[in-house]
Design a protein around this motif. Sequence first.
Motif, short mmCIF file in Angstrom:
data_model
loop_
_atom_site.label_atom_id
_atom_site.label_comp_id
_atom_site.label_asym_id
_atom_site.label_seq_id
_atom_site.Cartn_x
_atom_site.Cartn_y
_atom_site.Cartn_z
N LEU A 56 0.84 -1.19 0.00
CA LEU A 56 0.00 0.00 0.00
C LEU A 56 0.88 1.25 0.00
CD1 LEU A 56 -2.53 -1.03 2.82
CD2 LEU A 56 -2.74 -1.47 0.37
N ASP A 79 -1.78 -2.17 -4.08
CA ASP A 79 -3.04 -1.43 -4.01
C ASP A 79 -2.70 0.02 -3.68
OD1 ASP A 79 -5.70 -0.84 -4.08
OD2 ASP A 79 -6.17 -1.68 -2.11
N LYS A 120 -8.96 1.88 3.17
CA LYS A 120 -8.37 0.59 2.81
C LYS A 120 -7.96 -0.18 4.07
CE LYS A 120 -6.51 2.10 -1.68
NZ LYS A 120 -7.31 1.20 -2.53
#
Length: 301
Positions: A56, A79, A120
């Motif tokens: 991330l 992501d 997230k």
Amino acid sequence: MIYTITFNPALDYIVKMDNFNLGYVNRSSEEYVYAGGKGINVSIVLSNLEVESKALGFIAGFTGDEIERRVREFGCDTDFIKLKEGMSRINVKIKADVESEINGGGPDISEEALNSLYEKLENLVEDDILVLAGSIPKSMPIDIYEKIMEKLQNKGVKFIVDTTGESLLKVLKYNPFLIKPNHHELGELFGVKLNNKEEVIEYAKKLKDMGAENVIISMAGDGAVLINSSGEVTTSNVPKGVVKNSVGAGDSMVAGFIAGYLKYSKVEEGFKLGVATGSASAFSEGLAEKEYVYELLEQIK
């Protein structure tokens, strides 16, 4: 699942030359480009050890696209949050008779982008591992590690924090599963100079008493020390090898620890594999490869 966060990833442009003459045109003899950032390094080494993780963080511009492409080339799941403005930084590292670095600043992180990251992270569940490592961009709250850990503290997530100074001391109240300062950073935390392994153990225990579940202190050529959640002490040597590259060795130790802990469900086995993995990166031009890690593991005592 294992998640890593890299707030300010970079393309590391490595330039090798015999001599660097300031003020003149210099010609390189070798050039390399890597996707850089502590969390990214952890994800790449985990992938090399055949352990899945998700990277991330924030990327921007064409450099951000290239960072993501290169991370995915290593088999990592990503992501990243794509910022609307700016570009991910380029760090120039000159390896010559005198080593020099020029590190880019990176893009500004908007409040909207930060909230996207929080969203997230809300998907994390009990026993997920979250690795928080690396510098904090000037556009982000200086207490971002604390904010993240506070939001997730009741989810049963295991935090691994690889930072230093006040940033480290302030997260101890959230009982991180693992922290990993080196012996110089440990001394700086308490304003002392540590002269031997006994003193390192003494101050590492203080960090455990302040809230950390497990503490690893790396001591370069003198090995490493683990204080586990029960306060038991494990020490390790380092395998034999020639140091070629110190960049990413600490991140590799974190990745090795995670891989070993998940495989054997023992912190001590994670520590052992962590030492071998950190050493494998230090003895290589790039990040640790699985075959070399397990070759060095046989030397760890």
